[in-house]
Motif scaffolding. Structure first.
Motif, PDB file in Angstrom:
ATOM      1  N   UNK A 110       0.834  -1.195   0.000  1.00 59.30           N
ATOM      2  CA  UNK A 110       0.000   0.000   0.000  1.00 59.30           C
ATOM      3  C   UNK A 110       0.866   1.241   0.000  1.00 59.30           C
ATOM      4  N   UNK A 111       0.222   2.388  -0.068  1.00 58.81           N
ATOM      5  CA  UNK A 111       0.957   3.648  -0.091  1.00 58.81           C
ATOM      6  C   UNK A 111       0.232   4.674   0.765  1.00 58.81           C
ATOM      7  N   UNK A 112       1.029   5.503   1.461  1.00 54.41           N
ATOM      8  CA  UNK A 112       0.507   6.635   2.210  1.00 54.41           C
ATOM      9  C   UNK A 112       1.306   7.864   1.802  1.00 54.41           C
ATOM     10  N   UNK A 113       0.627   8.914   1.369  1.00 57.11           N
ATOM     11  CA  UNK A 113       1.306  10.148   0.985  1.00 57.11           C
ATOM     12  C   UNK A 113       0.810  11.304   1.816  1.00 57.11           C
ATOM     13  N   UNK A 114       1.745  12.148   2.242  1.00 54.63           N
ATOM     14  CA  UNK A 114       1.406  13.321   3.046  1.00 54.63           C
ATOM     15  C   UNK A 114       1.635  14.578   2.219  1.00 54.63           C
ATOM     16  N   UNK A 115       0.680  15.518   2.255  1.00 55.44           N
ATOM     17  CA  UNK A 115       0.759  16.788   1.531  1.00 55.44           C
ATOM     18  C   UNK A 115       1.008  16.517   0.039  1.00 55.44           C
ATOM     19  N   UNK A 133      -3.654  -0.463  -2.047  1.00 61.23           N
ATOM     20  CA  UNK A 133      -4.481   0.405  -1.199  1.00 61.23           C
ATOM     21  C   UNK A 133      -3.799   1.761  -1.080  1.00 61.23           C
ATOM     22  N   UNK A 134      -4.609   2.814  -1.104  1.00 62.56           N
ATOM     23  CA  UNK A 134      -4.103   4.191  -1.120  1.00 62.56           C
ATOM     24  C   UNK A 134      -4.616   4.969   0.080  1.00 62.56           C
ATOM     25  N   UNK A 135      -3.695   5.566   0.819  1.00 68.31           N
ATOM     26  CA  UNK A 135      -4.061   6.488   1.886  1.00 68.31           C
ATOM     27  C   UNK A 135      -3.349   7.817   1.686  1.00 68.31           C
ATOM     28  N   UNK A 136      -4.001   8.904   2.036  1.00 68.58           N
ATOM     29  CA  UNK A 136      -3.343  10.207   2.027  1.00 68.58           C
ATOM     30  C   UNK A 136      -3.697  10.957   3.306  1.00 68.58           C
ATOM     31  N   UNK A 137      -2.779  11.805   3.734  1.00 68.37           N
ATOM     32  CA  UNK A 137      -3.020  12.699   4.865  1.00 68.37           C
ATOM     33  C   UNK A 137      -2.776  14.113   4.372  1.00 68.37           C
ATOM     34  N   UNK A 138      -3.810  14.914   4.400  1.00 66.71           N
ATOM     35  CA  UNK A 138      -3.794  16.303   3.906  1.00 66.71           C
ATOM     36  C   UNK A 138      -3.099  16.378   2.542  1.00 66.71           C
ATOM     37  N   UNK A 239      -8.978   5.386 -13.972  1.00 70.17           N
ATOM     38  CA  UNK A 239      -7.858   4.537 -13.566  1.00 70.17           C
ATOM     39  C   UNK A 239      -7.730   4.305 -12.068  1.00 70.17           C
ATOM     40  N   UNK A 240      -8.311   5.153 -11.241  1.00 70.05           N
ATOM     41  CA  UNK A 240      -8.109   5.014  -9.796  1.00 70.05           C
ATOM     42  C   UNK A 240      -9.207   4.130  -9.208  1.00 70.05           C
ATOM     43  N   UNK A 241      -8.932   2.844  -9.154  1.00 73.52           N
ATOM     44  CA  UNK A 241      -9.939   1.874  -8.704  1.00 73.52           C
ATOM     45  C   UNK A 241      -9.596   1.236  -7.364  1.00 73.52           C
ATOM     46  N   UNK A 242      -8.389   1.413  -6.861  1.00 76.49           N
ATOM     47  CA  UNK A 242      -8.000   0.789  -5.598  1.00 76.49           C
ATOM     48  C   UNK A 242      -8.733   1.436  -4.420  1.00 76.49           C
TER      49      UNK A 242
END
Length: 321
Positions: A110-115, A133-138, A239-242
């Motif tokens: 999975x991936x988590x990206x900030x800003x 799986x994709x997570x982002x914070x702000x 394209x963003x299906x996850x």
């Protein structure tokens, strides 16, 4: 934690990263992994690694917090470039590295990206199907920022200035490097900065709270033109299906992460997507302040466990005789 460097066959420089391991880490087991991506002008030792990376590792994930090309301890010249195409390609290179590690399950990354790292993570996930799986914070769309507040709402004039600077450097002038922030919060106020986001950015990056040697918050104008024409969310509807977990604060500022979070959740083709709003908290509160970080992690941890699973034991085949 273990610091590593690696280089793919298509690269001329190394990527530097910190691997954060779960408690009682055992190399004979196979773990889900999360790539943690730092903000614009930041580095792996700041919020992506020392806050979210460490927290997710404690929950059973192998987490790799990396420095993008041209930044931090990674290679690439000139330094401090924010090249969205290269940034997205770096995610693939990190995945390439992870799938070579025997203790990482290549099917559970999975991936988590900030800003700005969140915008890059969104864009990378669209075409990197090894990210599950994709997570982002702000998370912020760097291309939108470059066409908006980062160019004083005049992207054509900004492009003209970038072109002129690039010509000057091609003819032998020294590469121009700009500081994105004032040297202190007091200096920012003296310069007339009033918006929440740049003020809080200065308070984070230019004080002991978040300051790190490699978190320089600089830019190279002659290499920013590509970012003006780039869009982190292009083709998200297709394209963003996850699965997605998008965390934002509801105190708005000039960098527009709240707006971007709402937009990507609305546009993405994913059927499993959630917008998490940390009420009463701002963009930079979510970098390191315990209460809003807990709000984010209370959603992100079960999200990643649901979609990436738990650690598994690797069965060793015993040879006969």
């Amino acid at each position: 934690m273990k610091t590593v460097t690696f280089r793919n066959k298509d690269m001329y420089w190394d990527i530097a990263a910190d691997l954060h391991f779960p408690p009682d880490f055992d190399e004979t087991k196979r773990y889900p992994a999360i790539i943690s991506a730092h903000p614009i002008g930041s580095c792996k030792e700041q919020t992506s690694g020392n806050v979210y990376g460490q927290a997710l590792a404690k929950e059973g994930f192998v987490v790799i917090a990396f420095d993008r090309s041209f930044q931090g301890s990674s290679g690439g010249e000139p330094r401090s470039i924010e090249d969205p195409v290269q940034a997205v390609e770096d995610f693939r290179r990190v995945v390439d590295y992870l799938v070579t590690l025997p203790y990482v399950d290549a099917d559970r990354i999975g991936v988590l990206g900030i800003c700005g790292g969140g915008g890059y993570a969104v864009n990378a996930t669209m075409t990197e199907r090894r990210i599950k799986a994709l997570g982002t914070v702000t998370g912020a769309n760097y291309g939108r920022l470059m066409r908006g507040n980062f160019s004083q709402l005049n992207p054509i004039a900004a492009l003209e200035a970038m072109a002129n600077q690039r010509t000057a450097e091609a003819r032998g002038e020294k590469v121009k490097v700009d500081d994105l922030l004032a040297p202190s919060p007091e200096a920012a106020r003296e310069l007339g900065v009033t918006d929440r986001d740049p003020l809080e950015a200065t308070e984070y990056y230019r004080t002991a709270r978040g300051q790190k040697p490699n978190g320089l918050n600089r830019s190279v104008p002659s290499h920013q033109a590509a970012a003006v024409g780039w869009d982190a969310f292009h083709l998200a509807e297709v394209l963003l299906t996850q699965p997605m977990c998008i965390v934002v604060g509801d105190l708005p500022g000039a960098f527009g992460a709240y707006r971007d979070g709402c937009e990507i959740v609305e546009r993405a083709a994913s059927k499993d997507k959630e917008l998490v709003v940390a009420e009463g908290w701002s963009h930079y509160d979510l970098y390191d302040k315990p209460e809003p970080v807990k709000i984010a992690l209370d959603k992100l941890i079960p999200f990643f466990k649901k979609h990436l699973g738990e650690v598994t034991v690797v069965k060793q085949l015993q040879s006969a005789g």
